[in-house]
Design an enzyme around this catalytic site. Structure first.
Site, mmCIF file in Angstrom:
data_model
loop_
_atom_site.group_PDB
_atom_site.id
_atom_site.type_symbol
_atom_site.label_atom_id
_atom_site.label_comp_id
_atom_site.label_asym_id
_atom_site.label_seq_id
_atom_site.Cartn_x
_atom_site.Cartn_y
_atom_site.Cartn_z
ATOM 1 N N ARG A 1 0.799 -1.203 0.000
ATOM 2 C CA ARG A 1 0.000 0.000 0.000
ATOM 3 C C ARG A 1 0.844 1.272 0.000
ATOM 4 O O ARG A 1 0.721 2.114 -0.882
ATOM 5 C CB ARG A 1 -0.845 0.030 1.278
ATOM 6 C CG ARG A 1 -2.295 0.285 1.131
ATOM 7 C CD ARG A 1 -2.926 0.014 2.485
ATOM 8 N NE ARG A 1 -2.332 -1.180 3.052
ATOM 9 C CZ ARG A 1 -2.823 -2.392 2.847
ATOM 10 N NH1 ARG A 1 -3.916 -2.544 2.152
ATOM 11 N NH2 ARG A 1 -2.232 -3.447 3.342
ATOM 12 N N THR A 2 1.698 1.397 1.001
ATOM 13 C CA THR A 2 2.427 2.650 1.171
ATOM 14 C C THR A 2 3.358 2.899 -0.011
ATOM 15 O O THR A 2 3.435 4.005 -0.532
ATOM 16 C CB THR A 2 3.224 2.629 2.488
ATOM 17 O OG1 THR A 2 2.346 2.292 3.547
ATOM 18 C CG2 THR A 2 3.860 3.965 2.771
ATOM 19 N N LYS B 1 24.044 -7.406 0.316
ATOM 20 C CA LYS B 1 25.482 -7.677 0.203
ATOM 21 C C LYS B 1 26.246 -7.085 1.381
ATOM 22 O O LYS B 1 27.465 -7.087 1.404
ATOM 23 C CB LYS B 1 26.024 -7.105 -1.099
ATOM 24 C CG LYS B 1 25.372 -7.694 -2.339
ATOM 25 C CD LYS B 1 25.923 -7.035 -3.587
ATOM 26 C CE LYS B 1 25.159 -7.498 -4.820
ATOM 27 N NZ LYS B 1 25.442 -6.636 -5.970
ATOM 28 N N ARG C 1 11.283 3.530 4.132
ATOM 29 C CA ARG C 1 10.758 2.715 5.229
ATOM 30 C C ARG C 1 11.910 1.854 5.732
ATOM 31 O O ARG C 1 12.652 1.278 4.929
ATOM 32 C CB ARG C 1 9.627 1.818 4.748
ATOM 33 C CG ARG C 1 9.280 0.747 5.806
ATOM 34 C CD ARG C 1 8.004 0.056 5.504
ATOM 35 N NE ARG C 1 6.889 0.968 5.672
ATOM 36 C CZ ARG C 1 5.616 0.584 5.551
ATOM 37 N NH1 ARG C 1 5.321 -0.665 5.260
ATOM 38 N NH2 ARG C 1 4.645 1.447 5.723
ATOM 39 N N HIS D 1 4.865 6.771 11.547
ATOM 40 C CA HIS D 1 4.420 6.529 10.173
ATOM 41 C C HIS D 1 3.533 7.722 9.828
ATOM 42 O O HIS D 1 2.316 7.619 9.778
ATOM 43 C CB HIS D 1 3.634 5.204 10.117
ATOM 44 C CG HIS D 1 3.311 4.731 8.728
ATOM 45 N ND1 HIS D 1 3.528 5.488 7.600
ATOM 46 C CD2 HIS D 1 2.791 3.558 8.280
ATOM 47 C CE1 HIS D 1 3.135 4.807 6.529
ATOM 48 N NE2 HIS D 1 2.689 3.633 6.923
#
Lengths: 313, 178
Positions: A58-59, A86, A108, A136
């Protein structure tokens, strides 16, 4: 009124006026998504990198669409396909991205404070799309936009936030945002998922869900974060559902026109029953629709905010 | 305030100018067929409503009326910062319409460039005409109004301001010398 923020790191740093400006701007941008040609040239020539170290549908999609509808060039990086696997550090990743001259990084990250860390070290604007259990901000803003659309205003409302408060950045951002806009915030959840100090943010804390629901104008259900439940904080989903799941019976305790919200993704049958999730009071898809408009507003405002911050510096 | 201000158009003068423009719009378009008014937010939207009323009084036809906000189409985001975004409201299809774009003051022409881009992103009108209450010169783009309330020679430093009442009726046009 002008917006003086170069970054959106959390709701904590925003004033009530800032929040109102973001919501008003988002209302104006909403119309673009209903056009046949869903694009305006506002951010033409800007480069936005969406970097997601945690899973998101969604975000990430919402931020990508928001950038594209404003004509910015958006690039998506997810951790599983990046050099992080890595062994590259966050700072090295950021410095390498900075060398490509992006204007905004939407990030995020699983660790609280990751967005601040980046903002302090790099020249681009940082928009926090969720950092650990901290904030958020875009989710809280789209929640506020949805509440304001349905209820007219936010001041004076009683909002019950129910579920896994401890792991929830959505809850923290919403507590800040709702308090700043003059709402009363109630939190409810099992003791194992309620931080002992959470009341210091100005919310009323309940362990009895029914008491938190009584007369509420808005019921915001939080997702049980299965991926963070490793150390057995809950006996079982079934027991959780019995005490902290929203169903048509306990929803009657809230006002008859109370809104039912959920940030998604929903665990149907755990924190919310299907009858409520699909019921007449749910505004869950309005939240998603408003998400694009709110994120357009944030990208637009930080683009100009950067300039203002430099002028006043 | 050290600035000297002069009223260059009072309410009756504005009213007469708008009535004349209303007649000119009807004359140029041979009536009201396919004509629609779109005001530029803010200022132009109030004038567009005045023109709609006048045309209704003359012809008995209520023209479609819309507003366009140009904030999202500005070319100076980097230097001006993020300005509040107003409402674009066009509740009729633009296809095959003769759009009369209405604004209060025409200066560099950049606002009108942005407004035309905004309209064309939403639909494909048959034509776009431009009605302006005050043309103050100093164009920076090849833009020419079709209907002009008053030509006012100005210096770049002077300020032209159209005052509106609380009911959004135009009251007067002032020129301020720096």
């Amino acid at each position: 009124m002008s917006f003086g923020h170069k970054h959106i790191l959390g709701i904590e740093q925003l004033s009530a006026d800032d929040i109102t400006l973001i919501l008003d701007t988002a209302e104006s941008f909403k119309e673009i998504s209903t056009r046949e040609i869903k694009k305006v040239p506002t951010l033409r020539g800007k480069t936005i990198i969406n970097i997601f170290f945690e899973a998101s549908t969604r975000t990430r999609t919402s931020f990508e669409i928001a950038g594209k509808r404003l004509s910015a060039d958006t690039v998506n990086i997810s951790a599983s396909t990046s050099a992080v696997v890595k062994g590259e550090t966050l700072e090295d990743t950021a410095k390498n991205l900075e060398a490509m001259h992006p204007d905004i990084i939407v990030m995020r990250h699983g660790h609280s404070g990751a967005a601040h860390y980046l903002a302090e070290r790099c020249g681009f604007s940082v928009v926090n799309a969720g950092d650990g259990a901290h904030e958020h901000p875009s989710q809280a803003l789209l929640d506020l936009m949805t509440i304001r659309q349905k209820k007219g205003s936010i001041a004076g409302l009683t909002v019950a936030i129910i579920g896994d408060i401890a792991h929830s950045r959505v809850a923290r951002s919403n507590i800040y945002a709702l308090k700043k806009m003059g709402a009363t915030v109630r939190l409810a959840g099992p003791k194992t998922l309620l931080p002992t100090e959470i009341g210091r943010l100005g919310a009323e804390v309940y362990t009895d869900m029914n008491a938190a629901l009584d007369g509420a104008d808005v019921v915001m259900m939080l997702r049980i974060q299965q991926e963070r439940q490793g150390n057995a904080l809950l006996p079982s989903n079934r027991e959780y559902s019995r005490f902290y799941g929203l169903n048509p019976d306990n929803l009657k305790r809230a006002k008859s026109d109370a809104l039912v919200m959920h940030p998604g993704p929903m665990n149907r049958g755990v924190e919310i029953s299907s009858a409520v999730a699909d019921g007449a009071q749910n505004v869950i898809l309005d939240q998603v629709e408003n998400g694009v408009a709110v994120r357009m507003a944030l990208l637009y405002l930080v683009s100009g905010g950067e300039q203002l911050a430099e002028q006043s510096a | 305030m050290a600035a000297r201000e002069t009223i260059i158009l009072d309410q009756p003068a504005i009213s007469r100018a708008l009535t004349r423009i209303a007649h000119e719009i009807l004359e140029r378009n041979k009536g009201t067929k396919d004509v629609a008014l779109v005001g530029v937010v803010r200022g132009g939207d109030h004038l567009a409503r005045s023109l709609q009323q006048r045309i209704q009084e003359i012809e008995g036809v209520e023209l479609p009326l819309g507003t366009v906000d140009i904030t999202m189409y500005r070319d100076d985001l980097a230097s001006r910062g993020s300005l509040p975004v107003g409402k674009t409201e066009l509740l009729f299809p633009l296809e095959n319409k003769r759009i009369v774009l209405v604004d209060d003051v025409l200066f560099t022409g950049r606002t009108i460039r942005a407004a035309m881009d905004a309209l064309i992103d939403i639909g494909r009108p048959q034509s776009i005409q431009l009605a302006i209450l005050v043309d103050r010169g100093h164009r920076e783009l090849p833009i020419r109004p079709d209907y002009i309330g008053r030509n006012v020679p100005t210096s770049v430093a002077e300020k032209i301001e159209v005052q509106f009442s609380e009911e959004h009726e135009p009251i007067e046009v002032r020129i301020g010398k720096p």
